[in-house]
Design an enzyme around this catalytic site. Structure first.
Site, PDB file in Angstrom:
ATOM      1  CG  ASN A 163      -0.479   0.072   2.449  1.00 15.98           C
ATOM      2  OD1 ASN A 163       0.794   0.027   2.662  1.00 15.98           O
ATOM      3  ND2 ASN A 163      -1.180  -0.166   3.547  1.00 15.98           N
ATOM      4  CG  HIS A 182       3.753   3.939   8.357  1.00 16.84           C
ATOM      5  ND1 HIS A 182       3.001   3.139   9.277  1.00 16.84           N
ATOM      6  CD2 HIS A 182       4.404   4.819   9.376  1.00 16.84           C
ATOM      7  CE1 HIS A 182       2.905   3.541  10.521  1.00 16.84           C
ATOM      8  NE2 HIS A 182       3.943   4.705  10.592  1.00 16.84           N
TER       9      HIS A 182
END
Length: 148
Positions: A112, A115
């Site tokens: 993804n 962070h």
């Protein structure tokens, strides 16, 4: 002024998204206070993600983070933790709307791209871990044009 920790994960670095991601935070008006390109070892990754150690995906997450270089950053600005999370999008890219980093650049939750600290307290902890030497002490000349 509030600070947050942002890390561009190995997939984001490998895909050449570093400049685009930095640009989104700069265009919002946040100030970059610290920046490092580095590869971390397993012990460091485990320390960073210690709060997730009981999760079934923990080992895979650690392997992913140590698989290549990451870009660690400290950003400063008003409500930067909350706003930074909105810029990033939901942890699961499928739940991230277009216009967010994950909505635009990620497909799978396990890759993804980025962070971001989820609270002021975790930001302080993460900044202390990743930047024990401290960060740059400077203010942008644009602050009067950004903040009331």
């Amino acid at each position: 002024m509030e600070q947050t920790f942002i890390m561009i994960k190995p997939d984001g670095v490998q895909r050449g998204l570093v400049g685009e991601i930095i640009g989104r935070f700069e265009k919002k008006g946040f100030t970059l206070k610290g920046l490092k390109l580095l590869t971390v070892d397993q012990a460091f990754a485990e320390k960073h993600y210690a709060d997730l150690s009981a999760k079934p995906f923990f080992n895979g997450l650690v392997e992913y983070i140590i698989s290549g270089p990451v870009v660690a950053m400290v950003w400063e600005g008003k409500n930067v933790v909350t706003t930074g999370r909105k810029i990033i999008g939901a942890t699961n890219p499928a739940e991230s709307p277009p216009g967010t980093i994950r909505g635009d650049f990620a497909i799978d939750i396990g890759r993804n791209v980025i962070h971001g600290s989820d609270a002021v307290e975790s930001a302080k902890k993460e900044i202390g871990l990743w930047f024990p030497e401290g960060v740059a002490n400077w203010s942008s000349s644009l602050h009067p044009w950004i903040y009331e």
